[in-house]
Design a protein around this motif. Sequence first.
Motif, PDB file in Angstrom:
ATOM      1  N   SER A 136      -5.482  10.425  -1.163  1.00  0.00           N
ATOM      2  CA  SER A 136      -5.630   9.747  -0.099  1.00  0.00           C
ATOM      3  C   SER A 136      -5.082  10.505   0.911  1.00  0.00           C
ATOM      4  O   SER A 136      -3.662  10.120   0.815  1.00  0.00           O
ATOM      5  CB  SER A 136      -6.553   8.314  -0.345  1.00  0.00           C
ATOM      6  OG  SER A 136      -6.678   8.569   0.857  1.00  0.00           O
ATOM      7  N   ASP A 194      -2.329   7.322   1.076  1.00  0.00           N
ATOM      8  CA  ASP A 194      -1.240   7.317   0.352  1.00  0.00           C
ATOM      9  C   ASP A 194       0.459   8.111   0.976  1.00  0.00           C
ATOM     10  O   ASP A 194       0.955   7.826   0.230  1.00  0.00           O
ATOM     11  CB  ASP A 194      -1.550   8.189  -1.259  1.00  0.00           C
ATOM     12  CG  ASP A 194      -2.907   7.546  -1.638  1.00  0.00           C
ATOM     13  OD1 ASP A 194      -2.616   6.376  -2.188  1.00  0.00           O
ATOM     14  OD2 ASP A 194      -3.402   8.532  -2.260  1.00  0.00           O
ATOM     15  N   ARG A 220     -13.156  12.996  -5.383  1.00  0.00           N
ATOM     16  CA  ARG A 220     -14.001  12.711  -4.432  1.00  0.00           C
ATOM     17  C   ARG A 220     -13.795  14.522  -4.813  1.00  0.00           C
ATOM     18  O   ARG A 220     -14.938  15.278  -3.859  1.00  0.00           O
ATOM     19  CB  ARG A 220     -13.181  12.389  -3.206  1.00  0.00           C
ATOM     20  CG  ARG A 220     -13.797  11.352  -3.244  1.00  0.00           C
ATOM     21  CD  ARG A 220     -12.258  10.208  -1.933  1.00  0.00           C
ATOM     22  NE  ARG A 220     -12.595   9.161  -1.844  1.00  0.00           N
ATOM     23  CZ  ARG A 220     -12.121   8.399  -0.934  1.00  0.00           C
ATOM     24  NH1 ARG A 220     -10.518   8.310  -1.623  1.00  0.00           N
ATOM     25  NH2 ARG A 220     -12.747   6.664  -1.042  1.00  0.00           N
ATOM     26  N   GLY A 224       0.458  11.618  -6.702  1.00  0.00           N
ATOM     27  CA  GLY A 224       0.309   9.484  -6.647  1.00  0.00           C
ATOM     28  C   GLY A 224      -1.258   8.847  -6.281  1.00  0.00           C
ATOM     29  O   GLY A 224      -2.228  10.033  -6.120  1.00  0.00           O
ATOM     30  N   GLY A 267      -3.626   5.710  -6.180  1.00  0.00           N
ATOM     31  CA  GLY A 267      -4.115   4.297  -6.393  1.00  0.00           C
ATOM     32  C   GLY A 267      -5.072   3.783  -7.168  1.00  0.00           C
ATOM     33  O   GLY A 267      -6.206   4.813  -7.346  1.00  0.00           O
ATOM     34  N   ARG A 316      -5.355  -1.191  -0.130  1.00  0.00           N
ATOM     35  CA  ARG A 316      -5.769  -2.123   0.281  1.00  0.00           C
ATOM     36  C   ARG A 316      -6.200  -3.318  -0.402  1.00  0.00           C
ATOM     37  O   ARG A 316      -6.205  -4.015  -1.133  1.00  0.00           O
ATOM     38  CB  ARG A 316      -6.699  -1.901   1.244  1.00  0.00           C
ATOM     39  CG  ARG A 316      -6.377  -0.644   2.866  1.00  0.00           C
ATOM     40  CD  ARG A 316      -7.832  -0.468   3.494  1.00  0.00           C
ATOM     41  NE  ARG A 316      -7.854   0.200   2.490  1.00  0.00           N
ATOM     42  CZ  ARG A 316      -8.926   1.174   2.389  1.00  0.00           C
ATOM     43  NH1 ARG A 316      -9.023   1.428   3.500  1.00  0.00           N
ATOM     44  NH2 ARG A 316      -9.243   2.062   1.822  1.00  0.00           N
TER      45      ARG A 316
HETATM   46  C1  RP5 Z   1      -7.393   6.154  -4.526  1.00  0.00           C
HETATM   47  O1  RP5 Z   1      -7.814   5.483  -4.228  1.00  0.00           O
HETATM   48  C2  RP5 Z   1      -5.965   7.151  -3.989  1.00  0.00           C
HETATM   49  O2  RP5 Z   1      -5.467   7.395  -4.008  1.00  0.00           O
HETATM   50  C3  RP5 Z   1      -6.101   5.634  -3.036  1.00  0.00           C
HETATM   51  O3  RP5 Z   1      -4.458   5.230  -3.440  1.00  0.00           O
HETATM   52  C4  RP5 Z   1      -6.836   4.958  -3.274  1.00  0.00           C
HETATM   53  C5  RP5 Z   1      -7.516   4.317  -1.714  1.00  0.00           C
HETATM   54  O4  RP5 Z   1      -8.005   5.486  -1.230  1.00  0.00           O
HETATM   55  P1  RP5 Z   1      -8.505   5.386   0.283  1.00  0.00           P
HETATM   56  O5  RP5 Z   1     -10.084   5.008  -0.039  1.00  0.00           O
HETATM   57  O6  RP5 Z   1      -7.500   5.405   0.757  1.00  0.00           O
HETATM   58  O7  RP5 Z   1      -8.807   7.051   0.869  1.00  0.00           O
HETATM   59  O8  RP5 Z   1      -8.043   7.642  -5.355  1.00  0.00           O
END
Ligand code: RP5
Length: 177
Positions: free
Chosen positions: A54, A57, A84, A107, A109, A134
């Motif tokens: 994302s 990141d 996604r 990388g 999350g 978050r």
């Molecule tokens: C993961 O979900 C991404 O790598 C990111 O760290 C986390 C949140 O993604 P967003 O909702 O900020 O796009 O796939």
Amino acid sequence: MSDEGPKLVPAGEAAPEEPRLVAAPQEGEPMSETAAEIEELEVDAPRVGILMGSKSDLPAMEKAELELTERGISSETRVMSAHREPDIVADYARNAKLRGLRVIIAGAGLSAALPGVVAAHTELPVIGVPLTSRTSVAGGLDALLSIAQMPPGVPVACVGVDNARNAAVLAARILSA
Ligand code: RP5
């Protein structure tokens, strides 16, 4: 070269031309498909692919690019999500080696599937960076376990949480091994 020795040519006849061992086309000759493809390859193609799931990141992952740049290692940075945009991730990973990439840093999350999915589609070494985001739980332990707990036969190297710099240092060591 033939091992039959030199051939005798009757007087007045032109000697048969020896086969040329020249791969490159001569001036005016059409270029073979392979030669054309090789010519199109970028000479300074990136050696390391830096991926992240994302745009959110990026603050953590740009440290990997910075470290590689300081070491004079060319890289490219892309945002693509294993969940996604699964087809984009698969295409990127399948073509990575052919494009000249030697190591991939990925990388992500939360459930952090990106490094593992990339490793499923390429034989290049993949270094995963577990990231906090978050909605992380246990300070990024969710992503750490998702990246490290790969099944036997599909390895992903895993650095510490949010430690993209270490991923770049490891990539540099792999490139110089
Ligand atoms: C993961 O979900 C991404 O790598 C990111 O760290 C986390 C949140 O993604 P967003 O909702 O900020 O796009 O796939």
